[in-house]
Design an enzyme around this catalytic site. Structure first.
Site, PDB file in Angstrom:
ATOM      1  N   SER A 119       0.834  -1.205   0.000  1.00 37.39           N
ATOM      2  CA  SER A 119       0.000   0.000   0.000  1.00 37.39           C
ATOM      3  C   SER A 119       0.864   1.249   0.000  1.00 37.39           C
ATOM      4  O   SER A 119       0.346   2.346   0.153  1.00 37.39           O
ATOM      5  CB  SER A 119      -0.941  -0.018   1.203  1.00 37.39           C
ATOM      6  N   HIS A 140      -2.245  -2.261  -6.286  1.00 36.74           N
ATOM      7  CA  HIS A 140      -2.768  -2.027  -4.940  1.00 36.74           C
ATOM      8  C   HIS A 140      -4.284  -2.210  -4.922  1.00 36.74           C
ATOM      9  O   HIS A 140      -5.012  -1.463  -5.573  1.00 36.74           O
ATOM     10  CB  HIS A 140      -2.367  -0.618  -4.463  1.00 36.74           C
ATOM     11  N   GLU A 152      -4.940   0.345  -8.032  1.00 28.49           N
ATOM     12  CA  GLU A 152      -3.909   1.308  -8.416  1.00 28.49           C
ATOM     13  C   GLU A 152      -2.761   0.518  -9.046  1.00 28.49           C
ATOM     14  O   GLU A 152      -2.298  -0.465  -8.457  1.00 28.49           O
ATOM     15  CB  GLU A 152      -3.390   2.057  -7.185  1.00 28.49           C
ATOM     16  N   ASN A 190      -4.267   6.101  -0.429  1.00 28.31           N
ATOM     17  CA  ASN A 190      -3.825   6.147   0.966  1.00 28.31           C
ATOM     18  C   ASN A 190      -3.180   7.477   1.343  1.00 28.31           C
ATOM     19  O   ASN A 190      -3.205   7.881   2.501  1.00 28.31           O
ATOM     20  CB  ASN A 190      -2.859   4.996   1.258  1.00 28.31           C
TER      21      ASN A 190
END
Ligand code: CAA
Length: 282
Positions: A119, A140, A152, A190
């Site tokens: 992540s 991700h 992602e 994130n």
């Protein structure tokens, strides 16, 4: 090499969800974890989840058996042989990731593409643990992986165009919408989401109730879960590790992890999985 076989390394919340996603898309999947207990738990949880779907009429008994039949579980890396693509979802620690990739490099077929579900760690650094950095990339996923529509895609410095193309096709086949994310800590989601969860933890530390913070964001910003509910859902430890990654990766005090999160992790209040986080669970 079968273009229909993939391997998923790690049978935790993310790994088992990614294995489920791939099997639902028609892939033969081997889910590898060095801890046999994790494999048993993943298999039992998936079976229970599918039983519920059958009860709700969202899946037939036949579909359930077919999808479950496409997943095998293994505690040895040797079983990744024959997979054209391997997704790694082991704990978010760079040393563990590098060791896993070095092992995969040894056991996977020469042509196999290795992707990491990190992540926020550096794909280039993970790729450097292998002799095939041009065949390494980041994909991700988001929790819960079978439900969340986004993936992602992150290229490392050495990722080849061929690898990128194959990974895009894989993401299309498992029905994820793709965004290209920069190889910086937190990628896109994130980097924006986790500081918000961190800020929510600071507010609890300053005296706000978790319920008020969560209700405010659910009703005032239409979020499906409040930031603290989401932290409990994903894992307080996972969220803290991501925040720490942003802090250390950007060397910027604006990403300072909330001390309350550190205390909660030390106390074992890891969220839903430990029965207690910002909330208590049965
Ligand atoms: N695994 C697999 N499937 C799950 C699941 C899980 N853990 N939890 C829920 N589902 C499935 C259910 O089976 C159900 O499927 P069906 O409709 O086919 O029965 C569907 O999701 C909806 O579940 P529910 O009706 O029980 O609950 P809901 O409508 O409240 O939705 C939710 C649940 C999808 C999780 C929703 O609350 C949500 O979108 N929450 C936000 C999640 C989020 O923000 N995730 C990103 C986290 S950040 C991250 O992942 C990054 C990282 O690096 C850690």
């Amino acid at each position: 090499m079968e273009l229909n076989k993939v391997a998923v390394i790690g049978a935790g919340l993310m790994g088992s969800g990614i294995a489920q996603t791939c099997a639902q898309a028609g892939y033969e999947v081997v889910n590898v974890d060095v801890f046999p207990g994790a494999l048993e738990k993943a298999e039992a949880n998936l079976s229970a989840l599918f039983d519920k779907k059958v009860q709700k009429g969202k899946m037939t008994e036949g579909e359930k058996c077919e999808i479950l039949g496409r997943i095998s579980y293994s505690s040895t890396y040797e079983d990744v042989k024959g997979a054209y693509l391997i997704v790694e979802a082991v704990p978010e620690k760079i040393d563990i990731k590098k060791e896993t990739f070095a092992n995969l490099d040894q056991y996977a077929d020469e042509e196999t593409i290795l992707v990491s579900n990190t992540s926020g760690l550096s794909i280039s650094e993970i790729a450097a643990a292998t002799k095939r950095p041009h065949k390494v990339m980041g994909v991700h996923f988001f929790y819960p992986a079978p439900v969340m529509k986004l993936a992602e895609l992150i290229r490392g410095l050495a990722t080849s165009d061929d690898t990128y193309r194959t990974v895009r096709e894989f993401a299309d086949r498992i029905k994820k919408t793709i965004v290209d994310a920069p190889e910086f800590p937190g990628f896109i989601v994130n980097r924006i989401l986790v500081p918000m969860q961190n800020e929510a933890a600071f507010m609890v530390m300053e005296g706000c109730s978790p319920e008020d913070v969560d209700n405010a964001m659910k009703l005032g910003a239409n979020h499906p879960m409040g930031p603290l509910e989401l932290t409990d859902f994903v894992g307080v430890d996972v969220m803290l590790a991501t925040m720490t990654g942003l802090y250390e990766g950007f060397h910027d005090s604006k990403y300072r992890p909330c001390p309350l999160l550190e205390t909660m992790v030390k106390a074992g209040h890891l969220g839903r999985k430990s029965g207690r986080g910002f909330y208590k669970y049965e």
